[in-house]
Each structure stands twice: as C-alpha cells, then as structure tokens.
Design a protein around this motif. Structure first.
Motif, PDB file in Angstrom:
ATOM      1  N   UNK A 402      57.596  76.465  97.550  1.00 29.85           N
ATOM      2  CA  UNK A 402      57.909  76.493  96.196  1.00 29.85           C
ATOM      3  C   UNK A 402      57.319  77.544  95.731  1.00 29.85           C
ATOM      4  N   UNK A 403      57.868  77.717  94.412  1.00 31.57           N
ATOM      5  CA  UNK A 403      57.192  78.266  93.374  1.00 31.57           C
ATOM      6  C   UNK A 403      56.672  78.231  91.965  1.00 31.57           C
ATOM      7  N   UNK A 404      56.873  77.066  91.555  1.00 35.62           N
ATOM      8  CA  UNK A 404      56.351  76.947  90.122  1.00 35.62           C
ATOM      9  C   UNK A 404      55.678  75.429  90.095  1.00 35.62           C
ATOM     10  N   UNK A 405      54.978  76.078  89.274  1.00 39.61           N
ATOM     11  CA  UNK A 405      53.508  74.815  89.273  1.00 39.61           C
ATOM     12  C   UNK A 405      53.924  73.302  88.602  1.00 39.61           C
ATOM     13  N   UNK A 406      53.259  72.306  88.756  1.00 35.32           N
ATOM     14  CA  UNK A 406      53.894  71.576  89.024  1.00 35.32           C
ATOM     15  C   UNK A 406      53.879  70.793  87.450  1.00 35.32           C
ATOM     16  N   UNK A 407      52.980  71.897  87.112  1.00 40.63           N
ATOM     17  CA  UNK A 407      52.215  70.854  85.793  1.00 40.63           C
ATOM     18  C   UNK A 407      52.535  72.857  84.412  1.00 40.63           C
ATOM     19  N   UNK A 408      53.030  73.012  83.531  1.00 42.19           N
ATOM     20  CA  UNK A 408      53.009  73.414  82.275  1.00 42.19           C
ATOM     21  C   UNK A 408      51.968  73.591  81.778  1.00 42.19           C
ATOM     22  N   UNK A 409      50.738  74.152  81.349  1.00 39.31           N
ATOM     23  CA  UNK A 409      50.360  74.607  80.024  1.00 39.31           C
ATOM     24  C   UNK A 409      49.869  75.540  79.483  1.00 39.31           C
ATOM     25  N   UNK A 420      40.040  72.163  64.545  1.00 36.70           N
ATOM     26  CA  UNK A 420      40.760  71.132  65.896  1.00 36.70           C
ATOM     27  C   UNK A 420      41.866  72.565  66.144  1.00 36.70           C
ATOM     28  N   UNK A 421      41.834  71.855  67.622  1.00 34.48           N
ATOM     29  CA  UNK A 421      42.946  72.985  68.180  1.00 34.48           C
ATOM     30  C   UNK A 421      43.650  72.024  69.009  1.00 34.48           C
ATOM     31  N   UNK A 422      45.057  72.580  69.587  1.00 33.57           N
ATOM     32  CA  UNK A 422      46.002  71.720  69.681  1.00 33.57           C
ATOM     33  C   UNK A 422      46.429  72.790  71.553  1.00 33.57           C
ATOM     34  N   UNK A 423      46.378  71.692  72.664  1.00 39.90           N
ATOM     35  CA  UNK A 423      47.472  71.826  74.056  1.00 39.90           C
ATOM     36  C   UNK A 423      48.057  71.699  74.218  1.00 39.90           C
ATOM     37  N   UNK A 424      49.623  71.448  74.878  1.00 42.32           N
ATOM     38  CA  UNK A 424      50.603  71.002  75.676  1.00 42.32           C
ATOM     39  C   UNK A 424      50.739  71.370  76.993  1.00 42.32           C
ATOM     40  N   UNK A 425      51.105  70.161  77.178  1.00 43.71           N
ATOM     41  CA  UNK A 425      51.283  70.508  79.056  1.00 43.71           C
ATOM     42  C   UNK A 425      52.211  69.605  79.259  1.00 43.71           C
ATOM     43  N   UNK A 455      36.491  70.375  78.735  1.00 42.43           N
ATOM     44  CA  UNK A 455      37.809  68.962  78.625  1.00 42.43           C
ATOM     45  C   UNK A 455      37.884  68.228  77.964  1.00 42.43           C
ATOM     46  N   UNK A 456      39.094  68.190  78.451  1.00 41.28           N
ATOM     47  CA  UNK A 456      39.796  66.767  77.799  1.00 41.28           C
ATOM     48  C   UNK A 456      40.818  66.480  78.558  1.00 41.28           C
ATOM     49  N   UNK A 457      40.191  65.054  78.437  1.00 40.87           N
ATOM     50  CA  UNK A 457      41.940  64.010  79.208  1.00 40.87           C
ATOM     51  C   UNK A 457      42.987  63.585  79.005  1.00 40.87           C
ATOM     52  N   UNK A 458      44.100  63.695  79.843  1.00 43.37           N
ATOM     53  CA  UNK A 458      45.226  63.752  80.017  1.00 43.37           C
ATOM     54  C   UNK A 458      45.344  62.332  79.303  1.00 43.37           C
ATOM     55  N   UNK A 459      46.421  61.293  78.879  1.00 46.37           N
ATOM     56  CA  UNK A 459      46.979  60.669  77.833  1.00 46.37           C
ATOM     57  C   UNK A 459      46.615  59.325  79.121  1.00 46.37           C
ATOM     58  N   UNK A 460      45.648  57.954  78.327  1.00 43.58           N
ATOM     59  CA  UNK A 460      45.543  57.605  79.039  1.00 43.58           C
ATOM     60  C   UNK A 460      45.778  56.281  79.549  1.00 43.58           C
ATOM     61  N   UNK A 466      58.899  63.138  83.363  1.00 41.65           N
ATOM     62  CA  UNK A 466      59.404  64.722  84.005  1.00 41.65           C
ATOM     63  C   UNK A 466      59.401  65.848  82.715  1.00 41.65           C
ATOM     64  N   UNK A 467      58.860  66.932  82.132  1.00 37.80           N
ATOM     65  CA  UNK A 467      59.711  67.762  81.079  1.00 37.80           C
ATOM     66  C   UNK A 467      58.947  67.116  79.233  1.00 37.80           C
ATOM     67  N   UNK A 468      58.887  65.952  79.857  1.00 39.03           N
ATOM     68  CA  UNK A 468      58.410  65.642  78.552  1.00 39.03           C
ATOM     69  C   UNK A 468      57.275  66.679  78.256  1.00 39.03           C
ATOM     70  N   UNK A 469      57.234  67.217  76.384  1.00 38.70           N
ATOM     71  CA  UNK A 469      56.480  67.610  76.543  1.00 38.70           C
ATOM     72  C   UNK A 469      54.794  67.121  75.487  1.00 38.70           C
ATOM     73  N   UNK A 470      53.711  67.165  76.015  1.00 41.22           N
ATOM     74  CA  UNK A 470      52.254  66.272  75.103  1.00 41.22           C
ATOM     75  C   UNK A 470      51.782  67.245  74.944  1.00 41.22           C
ATOM     76  N   UNK A 471      50.924  66.741  73.313  1.00 45.05           N
ATOM     77  CA  UNK A 471      49.994  67.365  72.781  1.00 45.05           C
ATOM     78  C   UNK A 471      48.870  66.545  72.595  1.00 45.05           C
ATOM     79  N   UNK A 472      47.619  67.835  73.109  1.00 47.28           N
ATOM     80  CA  UNK A 472      45.931  66.722  72.838  1.00 47.28           C
ATOM     81  C   UNK A 472      45.652  67.556  71.905  1.00 47.28           C
ATOM     82  N   UNK A 473      44.785  67.305  71.269  1.00 48.91           N
ATOM     83  CA  UNK A 473      43.821  67.965  70.156  1.00 48.91           C
ATOM     84  C   UNK A 473      42.687  68.182  70.773  1.00 48.91           C
ATOM     85  N   UNK A 474      42.199  69.000  70.841  1.00 57.50           N
ATOM     86  CA  UNK A 474      40.614  69.543  70.946  1.00 57.50           C
ATOM     87  C   UNK A 474      40.108  69.382  70.240  1.00 57.50           C
TER      88      UNK A 474
END
Length: 528
Positions: A402-409, A420-425, A455-460, A466-474
């Motif tokens: 395989x050559x694709x990461x399991x998660x895109x961040x 405050x900042x925002x990240x997507x995964x 660090x931030x926890x993923x959604x609890x 799969x392919x759902x874009x999740x936003x988390x605030x930092x």
C-alpha cells in the motif's frame, strides 16, 4: 581494511534461490509469449484471437511488474556491547550519517547498558543516555524513534525517516530472559516487530551465554527465545513467521581450538579466512538445521572482542588468580554478529544442501522482497567498551502493499497562539481505530511520538466513517507562542504508531510572545 570494496554484496529474496527474480520473470514471460503466438496461429475467429491476445498480454505484463520491485530502502544496523560505559560524545561515524545514499531505517541493538538498580529506575523515568544521544543525533536529520524496548542491559531502538512513519504499523515489542535460570534479564533477547509497507519484519537483539565451552547452550538459548516469544497477530504469532527476521547482538560465539599466537598472527595479517572454520557459530550452523536458514555476510573484519578499553589492542591483562582459580586473557572472537532470514516457502529438507532462506511461497508472490547486504564491518574508532561496534547496511527492494496513509491530517487556516486553531482529519481506509487515538502537534524535527508540543483527542462519541472530514478545534493556549515549522501526526493506540502525518506548516509568532517577554518588541526597526 575497507569492507565497502572488499566485501561482496550478499543478496537473498522472497521468491527463489537457484534462479534470480530477473531470470525467472524472463523465463515465465517467454513461456507466455510462446503461448500467445500459438494461440494466434490456432484461432479461426479474429474476435476470438483478439480477446486471447489481449488476455495473454495482460498476464505477461503483470508477470513483468510482479518480479520487478519498484522501491529500494536502505537499512542501517548496529550491534554493540557497551560494557556499562557511557556513550561517546559523537556517534556520527557509527551511524554513517554522511554516507550516500542516506538510510531510511536505523536499528540499533545494545547490550550491557548500565543497569544498576538506581540507574535502571532513573532510565524508566527519563530516556537513558544512549537513547538520548541517538535521538539528539538523528532527529535533526529527519529521523523519528519508532519504538524501543529495554530489558535490563539489553536495549533495542528503531528509527525511521518521517516520511515512512505512516507506513510502519502494528508495532509490538517483547522480551525473553535466559540469564540466571530465566529470572534475571542480564541475558536473553528483546525484539521489535512491525509491518513496513505491508511486509512483516522482526528485529531480535540477543545477549547469549558467555565463555568458550557454552556454544551448545547458546544455540539452546536462541531456540528457547524463538519458541517463547509471541505476538498478538494471527498471521505472525512467532518470530519466524515474519517475512524477514534480523538476528543480531552479542551472541558470544568464540573461535575454538586455535591458540592465542595463531589467532593474533592471522588477525594482524588480515587472513581472517584462516579462522572462519573454527568460528563456533559457523560450526553450529552445519549441525543445526534452523540456524542454516539464517544468512550472514563474510567476516572480513577484525574479531570485535576483547579489547583493552580506549585502544585497538586485544586483551593485554595479566593472568589473575581469584579464589584459587587461574585467570587468563580472553582470546579474540567474533562475538558480535548480524544475521538475517527470509521466510522459507517450506521447511528445509535434510537432503537439500541448498540454503533454505530465500523463498516465501510458490514463486508467485505478488509482493516480493529482496534483501542485499551492502556492508558488514566493525568500527575500530570507538573505545569506550571492550567490544567494538559491528555495522551492517542492507538494501531492501520491495513492492509496497500500500502507499496511502490510513489517515489524512491537515491544518486549517492560519495558526498562531492569538486564536483557536482548527485541524481536519479524514479516515482514508478502514482500520481498528479507538477513542484513545490522538493527534499531536510536533516540531518538524521531533524525536518520537511522545515528543509533542500539544495534542487533542479524536472524537470521543462516535468513530468517523471512511472519507468523512472531521474538524477539531485546538485551544490557543496549547499553541506555541513563538511559532515555527510544525507537523500534525495522528497516533493510533492499537497500532502503537503514527499512521498519518500532515505536510509541514508554519505557526506564526504570537503577539502574546512579545507581551510575555519571550521576544523583544520591535519599535521603528529598533529592539526596545
């Protein structure tokens, strides 16, 4: 002696021993093309002939690609009995940092790291001095400590280039004690296993029983280690189930029979071949079938034990007497070794004299791998121990599973500690995620997965699709005030590894940094 020029490249692969991958693929391709020509001559219908030609050509091209590994990776391995010494100030030549092409993986196995009770307890709280030095040396070169394991004086560390981290998965470590009836960890083995682009590899660092007369016990200890170490993976529960196994360490095999004068004369004249026949490991491999599966490059370097410290002189100590027992000088020996094994396609037969270490299946492995040893030598420049470190470099040619990461961040928008900042995964491929997974903010030259700035926890509440874009605030209070170059990494608790990395991005210097006196305020071009 320059082993780069004098030592031949030693290669093994996962698809055959008597026939190379290139010649095998050409032979099979020739067969398919012959079949193609026969089919064309026999076909009565143009449509039928066209369909058969297309099918056979597709099969031929698949064969060509199957037996041509697309990527090559460089592995640098070190084994060193450090005899409780503190590390030297500089390990650049040990790691061959200036050699081209650069390494992709570093695997370093140490024995007899200082393990006094007080020191061992302190090393559990903070990194030991050897790990600290190696991380400080490799991090600026873009290497991250993937994992490590410590059992008393045995220490095994694995480093990888940042770019490879998302493709190193399913990391597990284990250990086996053999010293003092198995109750004390001064002897035994520690191992690390993981999947590298889908290929299962295992590294086993051993320190076996000492002294000339214990060759058979050393073999028994190694076999015991192989039998007792297990992993929580159905397809690779034991060490020898892995596609590649590297076995190395202070294996303590000696040079039998030869007297001290003959040994030193042969070494001084660099006629090492005169000693190979009496090397105990070489002799034991002729007797033990499971040892024959392990390959080793030629011993074209000086025996690495035993030296006077801080010198290139073999043991010059005067014989001593302890409690009525006569002491004696230690004979030079190749105690420190690096071997490897490619998983055989079947157990070797007693009638087959050919080494059964180069095939994993029936010769049609869709994802083959080749192992080529490029260098096998010792580094005489280090004298902190009575052993010299042994170095081996390998080329791993493989087709990635395989050559694709399991998660895109990725970061979203501008980052600074002023807001405050925002990240997507995004989960790009289904895997066994956990609500204990987290995303770390790292400086670009970070040392390990635990070396995060925040660090931030993923959604609890629920795991993403799969392919759902999740936003988390930092929170802005978690963001470094001074800014700089950073990267985001998704850490999988189940896989014990970073399985997604963002591209490098800039965090801007915060206005709060000036207010808190971390940087001088600039007024009209002058620092106030």
């Amino acid at each position: 002696m320059d082993s780069w020029t004098d030592s031949p490249r030693v290669r093994s692969d996962s698809v055959g021993s008597s026939v190379s991958q290139g010649s095998r693929s050409k032979m099979l391709l020739r067969q398919r093309l012959t079949q193609l020509l026969t089919c064309v001559e026999d076909m009565s219908s143009d449509d039928e002939a066209s369909e058969e030609v297309s099918r056979t050509l597709d099969e031929a091209f698949q064969l060509c690609g199957r037996f041509s590994p697309a990527d090559a990776f460089r592995l640098h391995m070190v084994t060193w009995n450090v005899a409780t010494a503190e590390p030297p100030a500089d390990v650049t030549s040990l790691l061959q940092l200036d050699v081209q092409p650069p390494s992709d993986l570093y695997v370093i196995g140490l024995q007899e790291v200082n393990a006094t009770p007080l020191r061992f307890i302190s090393d559990l709280i903070v990194e030991d001095s050897w790990s600290h030095l190696l991380m400080d040396t490799l991090a600026p070169r873009g290497f991250v400590k993937v994992t490590s394991i410590r059992m008393q004086g045995l220490l095994l560390l694995v480093f990888a280039k940042q770019v490879h981290l998302p493709f190193i998965r399913d990391i597990q470590t284990t250990y086996t004690r053999t010293g003092i009836f198995g109750y004390w960890g001064n002897k035994g083995g520690v191992s690390v296993r993981f999947s590298f682009y889908g290929h299962m590899v295992c590294f086993l660092n051993c320190h076996l029983a000492a002294h000339m007369n214990y060759a058979l016990q050393r073999v028994d200890e190694f076999e015991y280690i192989l039998d007792t170490q297990d992993f929580d993976f159905h397809n690779t529960p034991r060490v020898l189930d892995h596609k590649i196994v590297f076995w190395f360490g202070d294996l303590n095999f000696r040079i039998a029979d030869h007297g001290m004068h003959f040994l030193r004369s042969s070494i001084n004249s660099e006629r090492f071949n005169l000693l190979w026949g009496k090397d105990q490991l070489t002799m034991m491999k002729k007797k033990e079938a499971f040892l024959q599966e392990f390959e080793e490059g030629p011993l074209r370097f000086k025996p690495t034990y035993k030296f006077d410290r801080n010198s290139d002189t073999y043991d010059s100590s005067a014989p001593k007497t302890w409690f009525g027992f006569n002491g004696k000088k230690r004979k030079p020996a190749w105690t420190d070794r690096i071997l490897w094994r490619i998983k055989p396609k079947s157990p070797p037969s007693e009638e087959d004299d050919e080494r059964a270490s180069t095939s994993t299946d029936d010769g049609h492995d869709e994802f083959p791998i080749q192992v080529t040893q490029d260098n096998y030598t010792c580094n005489m420049s280090y004298g902190v121990s009575d052993h010299k470190p042994v170095i081996a470099t390998f080329s791993l040619e493989l087709r990635k599973c395989f050559d694709m990461p399991l998660v895109h961040v990725s970061p979203e928008g501008v980052w600074s500690a002023d807001q405050d900042a925002v990240l997507n995964y995004t989960i790009q491929e289904d895997f066994m995620s956990s609500t204990w997974d987290w995303i770390g903010l790292y400086k670009v030259e970070f040392k390990s997965a635990s070396d995060y700035e925040a660090f931030v926890w993923v959604k609890e509440n629920e795991l993403p699709e799969t392919n759902e874009v999740i936003q988390i605030s930092v929170d802005k209070d978690e963001i470094p005030l001074l800014g700089g170059q950073y990267v985001l990494g998704y850490y999988s608790t189940n896989m014990q590894s970073i399985i997604g990395l963002s591209a490098n991005f800039q965090i801007l210097e915060s206005k709060r940094a000036v207010m808190e006196g971390l940087v001088p305020e600039n007024i009209n071009g002058l620092n106030k």
